[in-house]
Design a protein around this motif. Structure first.
Motif, PDB file in Angstrom:
ATOM      1  N   ARG A   1       0.596  -1.184   0.413  1.00 23.01           N
ATOM      2  CA  ARG A   1      -0.334  -0.274  -0.010  1.00 23.01           C
ATOM      3  C   ARG A   1       0.540   0.897  -0.329  1.00 23.01           C
ATOM      4  N   ARG A   2       1.809   1.455   1.153  1.00 21.08           N
ATOM      5  CA  ARG A   2       2.784   2.497   1.175  1.00 21.08           C
ATOM      6  C   ARG A   2       3.676   2.697  -0.331  1.00 21.08           C
ATOM      7  N   TRP A   3       3.907   1.407  -1.412  1.00 20.90           N
ATOM      8  CA  TRP A   3       4.698   1.058  -2.286  1.00 20.90           C
ATOM      9  C   TRP A   3       4.151   2.021  -4.006  1.00 20.90           C
ATOM     10  N   GLU A   4       2.657   1.497  -3.424  1.00 19.09           N
ATOM     11  CA  GLU A   4       1.340   1.952  -4.166  1.00 19.09           C
ATOM     12  C   GLU A   4       0.730   3.484  -4.758  1.00 19.09           C
ATOM     13  N   TYR A   5       0.320   3.861  -3.439  1.00 21.11           N
ATOM     14  CA  TYR A   5      -0.090   4.950  -3.226  1.00 21.11           C
ATOM     15  C   TYR A   5       0.692   6.358  -2.535  1.00 21.11           C
ATOM     16  N   GLY A   6       1.845   5.639  -1.693  1.00 23.48           N
ATOM     17  CA  GLY A   6       2.587   6.752  -0.667  1.00 23.48           C
ATOM     18  C   GLY A   6       3.576   7.488  -1.793  1.00 23.48           C
ATOM     19  N   ASN A   7       4.451   6.655  -3.185  1.00 27.83           N
ATOM     20  CA  ASN A   7       4.825   7.274  -3.821  1.00 27.83           C
ATOM     21  C   ASN A   7       4.856   6.397  -4.957  1.00 27.83           C
ATOM     22  N   GLY A   8       4.039   6.131  -6.018  1.00 33.82           N
ATOM     23  CA  GLY A   8       3.659   5.772  -7.349  1.00 33.82           C
ATOM     24  C   GLY A   8       4.543   4.995  -7.273  1.00 33.82           C
ATOM     25  N   GLN A   9       4.470   3.804  -7.054  1.00 35.85           N
ATOM     26  CA  GLN A   9       5.320   2.530  -7.470  1.00 35.85           C
ATOM     27  C   GLN A   9       6.647   2.969  -7.477  1.00 35.85           C
ATOM     28  N   ALA A  10       7.711   3.959  -6.433  1.00 32.58           N
ATOM     29  CA  ALA A  10       8.755   4.307  -7.351  1.00 32.58           C
ATOM     30  C   ALA A  10       9.398   3.554  -7.102  1.00 32.58           C
ATOM     31  N   LYS A  11      10.247   3.137  -8.534  1.00 31.89           N
ATOM     32  CA  LYS A  11      11.955   1.981  -8.861  1.00 31.89           C
ATOM     33  C   LYS A  11      12.800   3.305  -8.882  1.00 31.89           C
ATOM     34  N   ILE A  12      14.154   2.020  -9.091  1.00 32.92           N
ATOM     35  CA  ILE A  12      15.535   2.876  -9.118  1.00 32.92           C
ATOM     36  C   ILE A  12      16.179   1.863  -9.822  1.00 32.92           C
ATOM     37  N   THR A  13      16.723   2.079 -11.126  1.00 29.88           N
ATOM     38  CA  THR A  13      17.289   0.811 -11.340  1.00 29.88           C
ATOM     39  C   THR A  13      19.183   1.238 -11.561  1.00 29.88           C
ATOM     40  N   LEU A  14      19.689   0.719 -11.135  1.00 26.22           N
ATOM     41  CA  LEU A  14      21.265   1.486 -10.666  1.00 26.22           C
ATOM     42  C   LEU A  14      21.938  -0.590 -11.325  1.00 26.22           C
ATOM     43  N   GLN A  15      23.305  -0.189 -10.790  1.00 20.81           N
ATOM     44  CA  GLN A  15      24.143  -0.503 -11.616  1.00 20.81           C
ATOM     45  C   GLN A  15      24.956  -1.649 -10.628  1.00 20.81           C
ATOM     46  N   VAL A  16      25.634  -2.983 -11.288  1.00 20.84           N
ATOM     47  CA  VAL A  16      26.526  -3.522 -10.671  1.00 20.84           C
ATOM     48  C   VAL A  16      26.950  -4.018 -11.505  1.00 20.84           C
ATOM     49  N   PRO A  17      28.503  -4.809 -11.476  1.00 24.85           N
ATOM     50  CA  PRO A  17      29.839  -4.642 -12.158  1.00 24.85           C
ATOM     51  C   PRO A  17      29.831  -6.295 -12.353  1.00 24.85           C
ATOM     52  N   ASP A  18      30.096  -7.137 -11.233  1.00 25.76           N
ATOM     53  CA  ASP A  18      29.635  -9.053 -11.773  1.00 25.76           C
ATOM     54  C   ASP A  18      28.470  -9.163 -10.809  1.00 25.76           C
ATOM     55  N   GLN A  19      28.014 -11.080 -11.019  1.00 32.48           N
ATOM     56  CA  GLN A  19      27.940 -11.605  -9.990  1.00 32.48           C
ATOM     57  C   GLN A  19      28.466 -12.104  -8.433  1.00 32.48           C
ATOM     58  N   GLU A  20      29.915 -11.270  -8.549  1.00 32.31           N
ATOM     59  CA  GLU A  20      30.797 -12.218  -7.028  1.00 32.31           C
ATOM     60  C   GLU A  20      28.892 -10.370  -6.070  1.00 32.31           C
ATOM     61  N   GLY A  21      30.113  -9.642  -6.969  1.00 28.34           N
ATOM     62  CA  GLY A  21      29.183  -7.707  -6.061  1.00 28.34           C
ATOM     63  C   GLY A  21      27.292  -8.246  -6.039  1.00 28.34           C
ATOM     64  N   MET A  22      26.762  -8.723  -7.458  1.00 28.67           N
ATOM     65  CA  MET A  22      25.712  -9.078  -7.102  1.00 28.67           C
ATOM     66  C   MET A  22      24.821  -9.891  -6.205  1.00 28.67           C
ATOM     67  N   ASP A  23      26.325 -10.921  -5.888  1.00 29.75           N
ATOM     68  CA  ASP A  23      25.895 -12.069  -4.544  1.00 29.75           C
ATOM     69  C   ASP A  23      25.237 -11.482  -3.177  1.00 29.75           C
ATOM     70  N   MET A  24      26.303 -10.322  -2.733  1.00 29.53           N
ATOM     71  CA  MET A  24      26.950  -9.454  -2.120  1.00 29.53           C
ATOM     72  C   MET A  24      25.756  -8.976  -1.036  1.00 29.53           C
ATOM     73  N   LEU A  25      25.220  -7.949  -2.615  1.00 33.74           N
ATOM     74  CA  LEU A  25      24.216  -7.142  -2.163  1.00 33.74           C
ATOM     75  C   LEU A  25      22.758  -8.093  -1.607  1.00 33.74           C
ATOM     76  N   TYR A  26      22.764  -9.226  -2.507  1.00 33.53           N
ATOM     77  CA  TYR A  26      21.286 -10.499  -1.669  1.00 33.53           C
ATOM     78  C   TYR A  26      21.916 -10.467  -0.716  1.00 33.53           C
ATOM     79  N   ALA A  27      22.572 -11.272  -0.516  1.00 28.48           N
ATOM     80  CA  ALA A  27      22.911 -11.287   0.633  1.00 28.48           C
ATOM     81  C   ALA A  27      22.579 -10.337   2.005  1.00 28.48           C
TER      82      ALA A  27
END
Length: 202
Positions: free
Chosen positions: A128-154
């Motif tokens: 509800r907060r995401w949908e109505y509070g600020n219009g389903q805000a999304k941001i797209t970022l970049q990560v250099p490789d899978q190792e970096g992605m895995d760390m962010l996931y954890a």
């Protein structure tokens, strides 16, 4: 305990978590390959060319792995903007259209998790907060490789943020099973920023 000891314990914990995660991914992929080798029978009245045309319209993402469902209800007390963050791997050199499709897969997967009443990730208040509070805000970022992605996931899982890694089906541009996009949230921006503040915009 010294700070070095704490760092070593944290490192061992993260490595153990990631090892377990990737072993489970490998086993799931092996099972999927075995199932795909068994071709389903062609329905009466249809030809094999009909079946191949149908498969050409399939999604370019392997969505059978739902990852870990996290109970994010503790984050409901954190005030401020709620957003979804999509983190694209740069070393795969995906085209913009391919990356956009993969981000769409991540967005839908996260939304399905958090709106499913049978999932531990179910959190209608955050939705509800995401949908109505600020219009389903999304941001797209970049990560250099899978190792970096895995760390962010954890890190996301440890903070109670729902996370989903899209694995490509390998029909276009990149190898099957490649982790392409990490989706986070919806969650309070202030919590997501704790792990993504150093990342550049995609």
């Amino acid at each position: 305990m010294t700070s070095n000891s704490n760092l070593q314990i944290l490192s061992v914990g993260i490595v153990s978590f990631l090892t377990g995660y990737y072993v489970s991914q490998y086993l799931k992929c092996s099972n999927r390959r075995k199932l795909k080798q068994k071709k389903p029978p062609i329905a009466p009245g249809s030809s094999s060319s009909d079946a191949s045309t149908e498969s050409s319209y399939e999604s370019d993402s392997d969505e059978s792995d739902d990852g870990i469902d996290v109970d994010s209800t503790d984050l409901n007390t954190v005030p401020g903007e709620v957003r979804m963050t999509l983190i694209v791997r740069q070393d795969l050199k995906m085209g913009k259209g391919k990356a956009a499709a993969q981000c769409s897969h991540a967005t839908l997967a996260l939304y399905k998790k958090i709106t499913n009443p049978n999932s531990p990730a179910y959190n209608p208040e955050m939705v509800r907060r995401w949908e109505y509070g600020n219009g389903q805000a999304k941001i797209t970022l970049q990560v250099p490789d899978q190792e970096g992605m895995d760390m962010l996931y954890a890190q996301a899982i440890s903070l109670g943020i729902n996370a989903y890694i899209v694995h490509d089906a390998g029909r276009t541009q990149i190898a099957a099973g490649s982790a392409t996009v990490l989706g986070l949230g919806p969650a309070p921006k202030s919590i997501i920023d704790q792990i993504t503040s150093e990342l550049k915009l995609y």
